[in-house]
Design an enzyme around this catalytic site. Structure first.
Site, short mmCIF file in Angstrom:
data_model
loop_
_atom_site.label_atom_id
_atom_site.label_comp_id
_atom_site.label_asym_id
_atom_site.label_seq_id
_atom_site.Cartn_x
_atom_site.Cartn_y
_atom_site.Cartn_z
N ASP A 468 0.85 -1.14 -0.17
CA ASP A 468 0.08 -0.07 -0.13
C ASP A 468 0.86 1.23 0.01
O ASP A 468 0.49 2.17 -0.67
CB ASP A 468 -0.88 0.02 1.24
N ARG A 472 5.52 4.39 6.21
CA ARG A 472 5.25 3.89 7.48
C ARG A 472 5.54 2.77 7.91
O ARG A 472 5.68 1.79 7.36
CB ARG A 472 3.93 4.76 7.73
N ASP A 473 4.83 2.63 9.04
CA ASP A 473 4.77 1.26 9.72
C ASP A 473 3.66 0.15 9.35
O ASP A 473 2.90 -0.14 9.89
CB ASP A 473 5.06 1.35 11.28
N GLU A 474 3.89 0.11 7.93
CA GLU A 474 2.83 -0.76 7.27
C GLU A 474 3.25 -1.50 6.18
O GLU A 474 3.76 -2.55 6.58
CB GLU A 474 1.44 0.33 6.91
N ASP A 481 -6.20 -2.34 -2.50
CA ASP A 481 -5.35 -1.56 -3.26
C ASP A 481 -5.03 -2.22 -4.77
O ASP A 481 -5.12 -1.46 -5.81
CB ASP A 481 -3.72 -1.13 -2.51
N TRP A 542 -11.82 -5.81 -1.51
CA TRP A 542 -10.50 -6.18 -1.00
C TRP A 542 -10.43 -7.69 -1.27
O TRP A 542 -9.56 -8.30 -2.06
CB TRP A 542 -10.50 -6.13 0.37
N GLU A 750 -2.53 8.87 -0.88
CA GLU A 750 -3.64 8.07 -0.06
C GLU A 750 -5.05 8.75 -0.04
O GLU A 750 -6.01 8.13 -0.37
CB GLU A 750 -2.97 7.45 1.33
N HIS A 774 0.70 6.10 -2.67
CA HIS A 774 -0.25 5.02 -2.47
C HIS A 774 -1.01 4.95 -4.00
O HIS A 774 -1.44 6.10 -4.54
CB HIS A 774 -1.78 5.47 -1.73
#
Length: 876
Positions: A468, A472-474, A481, A542, A750, A774
């Site tokens: 995605d 960041r912490d992802e 997506d 999704w 995003e 994103h």
């Protein structure tokens, strides 16, 4: 019995050549994991109107093709995904293959032969076992990166050497101090308990007679490093490990095999920590000089411990992560002496530095996508990701580059301690090294900038898995997506093998009842945004990646075998959703993420969109049922085709019966009704007019989230409202694509409104869910290819092509090209006064049709287009 070769058939088409022989393995490695490779090729030649009618493939043990096995003459006009005509390859076996085709004129000459070598195809081929440094096991925080090494002797000159290597974690492996490849973060991220990828390298040139050394550093990576915003560790295991098997053939006919076992030694060096989210810390004073070379004294190192052989070992078949671009950034010095770095664009990668200073001097590099109001790094939106690299110098000049990590950033700050000078800075852009196949350009530079942003976002997020975001912490493989973006992805980069691999993990991680996790590979996400209803662990749009992504791959590349490989996953998902329909035929029984990040949704609750999430969910049930019915028809499963076509019809009727009025009140509602076949045929024109009216009433501003955006422009142009489609595209007010461009975006955001019209960043309302890279809204590029330029496939793999440009607004020209499996197809148009000139080129083996814009006609009626160049001049 194999049909004999038709050697009696003479070469009669001397103008056409068979080229670009390839298998379904895009890894670039010396071997393939496919015992029966699927075969593809292309045709070249200047003769117009070339069509393939049949082919013959020969397979032999050597390039002389003596005793070759032949497919015989096979009637087919396709150049992709043909079966291997010989017996399956055995591990390490080498074969050669060649092709000739019968065209509309006759047989071509044989192609140049292609070589294929099998990797290790069975678990029994591995005598190596994973090894790790015992003292590293159980570490619960980022710590020193383990180093592993083994020396061995070669009694004669090596003539062939294969290194089969992977790791639990990510590894950097070398032979005699030289890296075995430039690939990064190997072996990537898969469903590790079920599937671990390895690579096969030809390392013959790195070896020499006498003493040799095989070595590796093994970082935490995805295997045991931080994952998700909870920063969980040890998700897959509590130790990293190396699995390597080196097989060498010598000039005297002897062989030497070196494997990871308890004869290896392990220790630590200067890499004190390496984490994907946090960055790396290196102390050059602690580097064990020469540890990768023969003769290093490792007596004080630990004896390696052995682990069981992992399950699901298979060689990687998609391109690796590499440095794909190097940028010289703009540098400036801030008042406190910090060096500010501006890469000029938002990227995924790392900074490379050259610094000079005393032993103990330090250099710290921090990263961010954007700057705050004071012109400093805005790091709060990185959440738990430190995104910081730290170096301690050993004295003198040093080249500094982090390992086993990556950052999403445009801006960076470099802090150097007193006495340390930073002499050189460059940005190393990292990505999956997928081949660029699509191009788009038009007369509006803002649209060109938008397209470039789409390309950068795909490149920056196609790293090991389709993520995605990269900062960041992802950095997770969110299914929604890629569902939205897959058609664009497949036209811009050759994404077939990359997404095929990801879909394989989706099938592995799919629940027994058919539900699809939100992220692939599946990891525990813990708390999700607040829901009004119990969350079922999956959601419409999704989970529909299970049907949409295989369909996009088949449409773009024409590999029916790929469709067949993922068919069971597609069907299980559709059956899951069908089983959740209420008595009235709609899906409203569990919480949904819905049209996520609809610009009208409250910033703190991005799932609360203006379009009813139950309608959206039901529409996606119908959509996936139709895609599955089409796949079943392609695969010859007539019963399934009828069954799922009927499911589409029933579900579409139920959705329209319950929400027909509501659907016409939102852009997403109208778009899904038109593109998913929800609106009855008699009402489609009225729904198209409702959508156009909504766009006009909103002054051309977009009003869709993740699930509606891919479909709104196609719905407008498909219903005859090209003017409104262009108005939506070219709107510069918030929210809109060009609003982002005019605010300086270099990747897709995003949130539509991540930066306010006054240039400030809305961290108060958006909180920390604010990414500037994103790709979901980049789905617009599929419409740029297909409608603005007018280039689209009408059969799988672009065997038949539609040229249908739709000029609009103030655009005076546009062009697009896509390197299809048949070759490059291109279209370019320009408008001068009342004259539209269209230039198109179709590759050999394809045919096309031209659909002129409404109100324009050619002096010479155009029926069909054959391969070659065409110029069409139309007037009103």
């Amino acid at each position: 019995m194999t049909t004999p070769s038709f050697e009696a058939s003479p070469t009669t088409d001397t103008a056409t050549k068979v080229t670009a022989l390839r298998t379904a393995d895009d890894s670039g490695l010396v071997a393939t994991p496919l015992p029966e490779p699927r075969l593809s090729w292309s045709l070249t030649g200047d003769r117009p109107g070339v069509l393939q009618h049949a082919y013959e493939v020969q397979v032999a043990a050597d390039r002389s093709f003596t005793g070759a096995v032949s497919s015989g003459e096979v009637e087919s006009g396709a150049v992709t995904d043909h079966p291997w005509p010989a017996g399956p390859l055995g591990s390490r076996e080498v074969r050669h293959w060649r092709v000739r085709v019968r065209t509309d004129v006759g047989w071509t000459q044989w192609s140049q032969p292609a070589r294929v070598e099998a990797a290790l195809l069975d678990a029994g081929d591995w005598t190596a076992r994973p090894v790790h440094v015992p003292s590293d096991r159980g570490r619960t925080s980022p710590g020193p990166v383990p180093l592993l090494r083994r020396e061995f002797d070669l009694p004669a000159e090596p003539v062939s050497a294969r290194l089969y290597v992977t790791s639990l974690g990510v590894h950097r492996t070398g032979v005699n101090g030289r890296p075995v490849s430039g690939e990064l973060l190997e072996p990537g991220w898969t469903s590790y308990p079920n599937r671990l990828l390895y690579a096969t390298y030809d390392v013959t040139g790195l070896l020499s007679p006498g003493r040799n050394a095989l070595s590796a550093a093994v970082g935490d990576g995805w295997y045991r490093g931080h994952l998700t915003w909870h920063k969980n560790r040890d998700v897959y295991g509590d130790t990293s490990a190396l699995l390597a098997q080196l097989e060498v053939t010598l000039a005297d006919g002897g062989t030497v095999t070196v494997v990871t076992d308890d004869r290896w030694r392990g220790g630590y060096g200067g890499l004190l920590a390496a984490d994907l989210y946090d960055g790396c810390a290196r102390d050059l004073r602690q580097e064990p000089h020469g540890w990768r070379l023969p003769g290093f004294d490792d007596r004080d190192w630990e004896r390696a411990a052995v682990l069981p052989l992992p399950a699901g070992l298979t060689q990687r078949a998609h391109p690796p992560v590499r440095v794909v671009q190097v940028i010289r950034p703009e540098l400036s010095t801030l008042p406190d002496g910090t060096i500010a770095v501006d890469a000029g664009e938002n990227v995924t990668g790392v900074l490379r530095l050259r610094a000079d200073g005393p032993a103990g001097g330090t250099v710290t590099v921090r990263h961010a996508e954007v700057l705050d109001d004071d012109g400093r790094l805005l790091t709060g939106i990185l959440r738990g990701a430190r995104a910081t690299d730290e170096y301690t110098l050993s004295g003198g000049t040093a080249e500094l580059e982090p390992e086993f990590t990556f950052h999403g950033f445009r801006h960076a700050e470099i802090d150097a301690s007193p006495g340390v000078t930073v002499e050189h800075v460059e940005v190393a852009v990292m990505a999956g090294d997928l081949r660029r196949i699509g191009e788009f350009h038009c007369s509006d530079d803002r649209v060109n900038a938008l397209y470039a942003n789409v390309v950068r976002s795909q490149r920056g997020n196609f790293l090991a898995v389709p993520t995605d975001c990269p900062q960041r912490d992802e950095r997770l493989g969110w299914t929604g997506d890629i569902m939205a973006f897959a058609p664009t992805a497949c036209a811009t980069f050759d994404s077939r093998s990359f997404l095929d691999s990801w879909l394989t993990d989706l099938g592995i991680e799919q629940r027994p009842d058919g539900a699809v996790p939100l992220v692939i590979p599946d990891v525990d996400l813990g708390e999700l945004p607040p829901m009004d209803l119990p969350f079922a662990g999956t959601t419409a749009g999704w989970g529909d990646a299970a049907t949409v992504v295989p369909t996009a791959l088949f449409d773009a590349y024409g590999h029916r075998s790929l469709l067949g490989r993922h068919y069971a996953t597609m069907r299980a998902w559709v059956d899951f959703t069908a089983g959740r329909l209420d008595d009235d035929g709609t899906w409203s029984g569990n919480a949904q993420l819905g049209d996520w990040l609809d610009p009208a949704a409250p910033p703190e609750d991005p799932a609360r969109a203006t379009t009813d999430s139950a309608y959206v969910a039901t529409a996606f049930v119908a959509h996936s049922a139709r895609l599955l019915a089409d796949a079943a028809r392609e695969l010859g499963r007539s019963d399934d085709a009828e069954r799922y076509a009927e499911l589409h019809r029933r579900t579409a009727e139920a959705a329209w019966r319950k929400w027909g009025g509501h659907a016409r009140t939102t852009q997403t509602g109208c778009a899904l009704a038109l593109e998913f076949g929800i609106a009855p045929a008699a009402e489609r024109a009225a729904v198209g007019e409702s959508l156009a009216a909504l766009v006009r009433a909103n002054d051309g501003r977009i009003a869709t989230g993740f699930l509606g955006t891919p479909f709104v422009l196609p719905a407008l142009s498909g219903s005859g409202h090209t003017a409104e489609a262009y108005r939506l595209l070219l709107n510069t007010e918030c929210p809109g694509w060009l609003y982002q461009v005019e605010r300086g975006a270099t990747t897709m955001w995003e949130r539509w409104d991540a930066i306010r019209p006054d240039g400030t960043i809305d961290t108060e309302k958006a909180g920390t869910m604010l990414s500037f890279n994103h790709y979901a809204y980049g789905a617009v590029a599929a419409w740029l290819y297909g409608s603005v330029a007018g280039l689209r496939a009408t059969s799988p793999g672009y065997r038949t092509i539609e040229i249908a440009p739709r000029p609009g607004s103030a655009l005076t020209s546009a062009s697009a090209s896509i390197a299809t499996p048949y070759g490059t197809v291109s279209v370019a148009w320009s408008v001068r006064g009342d004259t539209l000139t269209v230039d198109a080129e179709l590759p050999p083996g394809t045919t096309g049709r031209f659909l002129p814009p409404e109100g324009l006609h050619s002096a010479q009626p155009v029926t069909g287009l054959g391969s070659g160049r065409h110029r069409l001049v139309l007037r009103g």
